[in-house]
Design a protein around this motif. Sequence first.
Motif, PDB file in Angstrom:
ATOM      1  N   ASP A   1      -5.787  -9.078  -2.629  1.00 52.64           N
ATOM      2  CA  ASP A   1      -6.547  -7.965  -2.053  1.00 52.64           C
ATOM      3  C   ASP A   1      -5.688  -6.713  -1.898  1.00 52.64           C
ATOM      4  N   ALA A   2      -4.406  -6.869  -1.607  1.00 56.92           N
ATOM      5  CA  ALA A   2      -3.521  -5.697  -1.508  1.00 56.92           C
ATOM      6  C   ALA A   2      -3.317  -5.068  -2.882  1.00 56.92           C
ATOM      7  N   ARG A   3      -3.148  -5.902  -3.901  1.00 57.35           N
ATOM      8  CA  ARG A   3      -3.007  -5.370  -5.270  1.00 57.35           C
ATOM      9  C   ARG A   3      -4.286  -4.658  -5.689  1.00 57.35           C
ATOM     10  N   GLU A   4      -5.429  -5.224  -5.321  1.00 63.09           N
ATOM     11  CA  GLU A   4      -6.705  -4.587  -5.678  1.00 63.09           C
ATOM     12  C   GLU A   4      -6.876  -3.265  -4.941  1.00 63.09           C
ATOM     13  N   ALA A   5      -6.411  -3.170  -3.711  1.00 61.61           N
ATOM     14  CA  ALA A   5      -6.489  -1.905  -2.973  1.00 61.61           C
ATOM     15  C   ALA A   5      -5.674  -0.821  -3.675  1.00 61.61           C
TER      16      ALA A   5
ATOM     17  N   ARG B   1       0.825  -1.213   0.000  1.00 63.58           N
ATOM     18  CA  ARG B   1       0.000   0.000   0.000  1.00 63.58           C
ATOM     19  C   ARG B   1       0.859   1.263   0.000  1.00 63.58           C
ATOM     20  N   ARG B   2       1.977   1.244   0.716  1.00 61.04           N
ATOM     21  CA  ARG B   2       2.882   2.406   0.700  1.00 61.04           C
ATOM     22  C   ARG B   2       3.458   2.626  -0.701  1.00 61.04           C
ATOM     23  N   ILE B   3       3.907   1.545  -1.303  1.00 58.20           N
ATOM     24  CA  ILE B   3       4.463   1.663  -2.653  1.00 58.20           C
ATOM     25  C   ILE B   3       3.374   2.128  -3.615  1.00 58.20           C
ATOM     26  N   GLY B   4       2.173   1.583  -3.449  1.00 56.44           N
ATOM     27  CA  GLY B   4       1.056   1.978  -4.312  1.00 56.44           C
ATOM     28  C   GLY B   4       0.728   3.448  -4.197  1.00 56.44           C
ATOM     29  N   MET B   5       0.778   3.976  -2.981  1.00 60.38           N
ATOM     30  CA  MET B   5       0.499   5.403  -2.780  1.00 60.38           C
ATOM     31  C   MET B   5       1.575   6.256  -3.448  1.00 60.38           C
ATOM     32  N   ALA B   6       2.841   5.883  -3.276  1.00 64.27           N
ATOM     33  CA  ALA B   6       3.934   6.632  -3.907  1.00 64.27           C
ATOM     34  C   ALA B   6       3.813   6.574  -5.426  1.00 64.27           C
ATOM     35  N   ALA B   7       3.497   5.405  -5.955  1.00 67.35           N
ATOM     36  CA  ALA B   7       3.344   5.248  -7.403  1.00 67.35           C
ATOM     37  C   ALA B   7       2.191   6.103  -7.920  1.00 67.35           C
TER      38      ALA B   7
ATOM     39  N   ILE C   1       6.767  -8.019  -5.643  1.00 66.95           N
ATOM     40  CA  ILE C   1       6.085  -9.314  -5.570  1.00 66.95           C
ATOM     41  C   ILE C   1       4.594  -9.138  -5.303  1.00 66.95           C
ATOM     42  N   ALA C   2       4.233  -8.378  -4.276  1.00 62.39           N
ATOM     43  CA  ALA C   2       2.827  -8.147  -3.906  1.00 62.39           C
ATOM     44  C   ALA C   2       2.038  -9.457  -3.965  1.00 62.39           C
ATOM     45  N   PRO C   3       2.276 -10.361  -3.020  1.00 60.97           N
ATOM     46  CA  PRO C   3       1.735 -11.715  -3.137  1.00 60.97           C
ATOM     47  C   PRO C   3       0.225 -11.848  -2.973  1.00 60.97           C
ATOM     48  N   TYR C   4      -0.433 -10.849  -2.368  1.00 63.77           N
ATOM     49  CA  TYR C   4      -1.852 -11.013  -2.046  1.00 63.77           C
ATOM     50  C   TYR C   4      -2.740 -10.176  -2.963  1.00 63.77           C
TER      51      TYR C   4
END
Length: 193
Positions: free
Chosen positions: A104-108, A78-84, A99-102
């Motif tokens: 639901d985290a990728r979907e968030a 989620r931190r990386i996603g926010m920065a991106a 990697i982002a293995p889960y």
Amino acid sequence: MVVTAHRPASTSRCACTCGATIWLTGLPSAGKTTIARELAGRLREEGHRVEVLDGDEVRAFLSAGLGFSREDRDTNVRRIGMAAEVLARNGVKVLVPVIAPYADAREAVRARHRAHGVPFLEVHVAAPVEVCSVRDVKGLYARQAAGEISGLTGVDDPYEVPEAPDLRIASHDQTVQESAAQLHALLVERQLL
């Protein structure tokens, strides 16, 4: 081969100056970072603003102190996603080999991008674990086999394979340049270049 998802793009088509997040997910040593760096070089040569948010580098700074529990992995993603998303919102093509293995985290992360009107592409770098363990770029598979570490994604910790990624790259069946070209073609198809 380009495999496109059956989901609508997260935003309307944009001009070449728009940013986007391209998230490369896959097992350790699947080739995510190598492909991202190859594509980044090509995009820079074409005049695009590009950043690579490598998972290992981000963990050392933005996510220092996090472990590898599911909660910590989700926090890292989620931190990386926010920065991106912030970079992409400001016109940068952001390549994220993490990697982002889960799922639901990728979907968030995708939902955050959608909420801010920022294009997001999920790319599954789909090398099988047998190939990744032979590549073993960081020695993780050898360390796990020797009992030095546990919780290795795809071996003794889960990896949830994307069901409908925007692109699936079989990095074990082609060169890095071919994989990067496949991803470049997707960006052109989605009018992100």
